[in-house]
Design a protein around this motif. Structure first.
Motif, PDB file in Angstrom:
ATOM      1  N   LEU A 264       0.809  -1.017   0.040  1.00 53.75           N
ATOM      2  CA  LEU A 264       0.186   0.117   0.144  1.00 53.75           C
ATOM      3  C   LEU A 264       0.758   1.191  -0.020  1.00 53.75           C
ATOM      4  O   LEU A 264       1.729   1.287   1.044  1.00 53.75           O
TER       5      LEU A 264
ATOM      6  N   VAL B 190       1.720   5.194   0.266  1.00 53.62           N
ATOM      7  CA  VAL B 190       1.098   6.353   0.959  1.00 53.62           C
ATOM      8  C   VAL B 190       1.912   7.506   0.871  1.00 53.62           C
ATOM      9  O   VAL B 190       2.994   7.318   0.761  1.00 53.62           O
TER      10      VAL B 190
ATOM     11  N   ALA C 229      -2.775   3.825   7.150  1.00 55.44           N
ATOM     12  CA  ALA C 229      -2.379   2.649   6.187  1.00 55.44           C
ATOM     13  C   ALA C 229      -1.675   1.690   7.067  1.00 55.44           C
ATOM     14  O   ALA C 229      -1.638   0.442   6.624  1.00 55.44           O
TER      15      ALA C 229
ATOM     16  N   VAL D  88       3.642  -1.391   3.759  1.00 59.96           N
ATOM     17  CA  VAL D  88       3.250  -0.016   3.512  1.00 59.96           C
ATOM     18  C   VAL D  88       4.544   0.497   2.977  1.00 59.96           C
ATOM     19  O   VAL D  88       5.862   0.607   3.324  1.00 59.96           O
TER      20      VAL D  88
ATOM     21  N   PRO E 258      -6.928   1.492   0.652  1.00 58.66           N
ATOM     22  CA  PRO E 258      -7.056   0.331   1.453  1.00 58.66           C
ATOM     23  C   PRO E 258      -8.338  -0.482   0.757  1.00 58.66           C
ATOM     24  O   PRO E 258      -8.371  -1.617   0.881  1.00 58.66           O
TER      25      PRO E 258
END
Length: 280
Positions: free
Chosen positions: A9, A11, A22, A30, A219
């Motif tokens: 993910l 960010v 996150a 992340v 998400p």
């Protein structure tokens, strides 16, 4: 954390509030972005906020924390590597727009702390030149632990109008990673965060090509990616039957349902079950 990461993910590094969310969103990793997601005027703040995050202890295991630095060979990336690479919370550095083995070697030398080797590096191939040199990049330095494609930039560089036009480049990077004994690459981000049906179809295509897992920018994309890449109950059942048959007899053999199994089929069955166990 899952032994085989499936979800990554991204960010923005200048949004600590978003980074905090996150970290509990359920991703395997992340990626705090200091590059494209951060405006020029916010670069220094993003670096400082990310360094503060990586220096602080985190409760519980949580997702692995990676950082995408700014374009290599610039004052921004030099400052990123000096500030981020030595910190204890860092799991890996993602290097954007890599076009040559020298890019990886220089980044590894800059990122190496005074008392040891460089942290894990991951090269993002986002240009035609990077794709052409995929295997040379994959074998450039022992600290390199993965390759992947930045498809938005590559699409622009190639002038590709249809998604299928990227399949050759995707396959080249998958083969280069395997030839270098690196993990299977994960897919690039799917830009429409609300099109979960399109994301699922794209993941199914990526899995057929040989990708394993995918980067996300929201998400809500995480469970879609996970479902697409985890083995189905039918695949698990087939893998278990293969291993059961292999345990009873050595060498190649044919199963009662007509399937032929040999060493390669057994290895794939073990991989399927390992991935399934990691997802439970």
């Amino acid at each position: 954390m899952r032994p085989i990461p499936l979800t990554w993910l991204y960010v923005p590094g200048d949004r600590p509030d978003v980074v905090a969310k996150a970290l509990v969103a359920g991703a395997d990793a992340v990626v705090v972005d200091l590059e494209d997601a951060v405006a020029p005027a916010r670069k220094e703040y993003a670096r400082a906020a990310t360094a503060e995050l990586l220096a602080a202890p985190r409760p519980g295991p949580g997702p692995a924390l990676h950082v995408r630095v700014n374009a290599l060979g610039t004052p921004l990336s030099d400052a990123d590597l000096r500030a981020i690479a030595p910190l204890p919370g860092l799991a890996g550095l993602r290097l954007p727009k890599v076009t040559s083995p020298d890019d990886v070697i220089r980044a590894a030398e800059q990122a190496a702390p005074h008392d040891g080797g460089a942290p894990a590096l991951h090269a993002l191939l986002e240009t035609a030149l990077g794709i052409e040199r995929a295997h040379a990049i994959a074998t450039a330095h022992p600290a390199l632990r993965g390759l992947s494609i930045g498809e938005a930039d590559l699409r622009a560089d190639l002038g590709v109008r249809d998604d299928a036009g990227l399949d050759w480049a995707r396959s080249r990077v998958i083969v280069a990673a395997r030839a270098a004994s690196l993990p299977a690459p994960h897919q690039s981000v799917y830009p429409d965060t609300r099109d979960t049906a399109g994301l699922a179809a794209s993941c199914a295509h990526g899995r057929a090509l040989g990708f394993l897992g995918r980067a996300a920018i929201h998400p809500r994309q995480l469970p879609v990616i996970e479902r697409a890449y985890l083995p189905t109950p039918e695949e698990i059942e087939q893998a278990e039957s293969v291993l059961k048959a292999a345990a009873s007899q050595e060498g190649a053999q044919a199963l009662p349902d007509g399937r032929f199994i040999d060493r390669a089929v057994v290895a794939e069955a073990r991989r399927t079950l390992a991935l399934a166990e990691g997802g439970r």
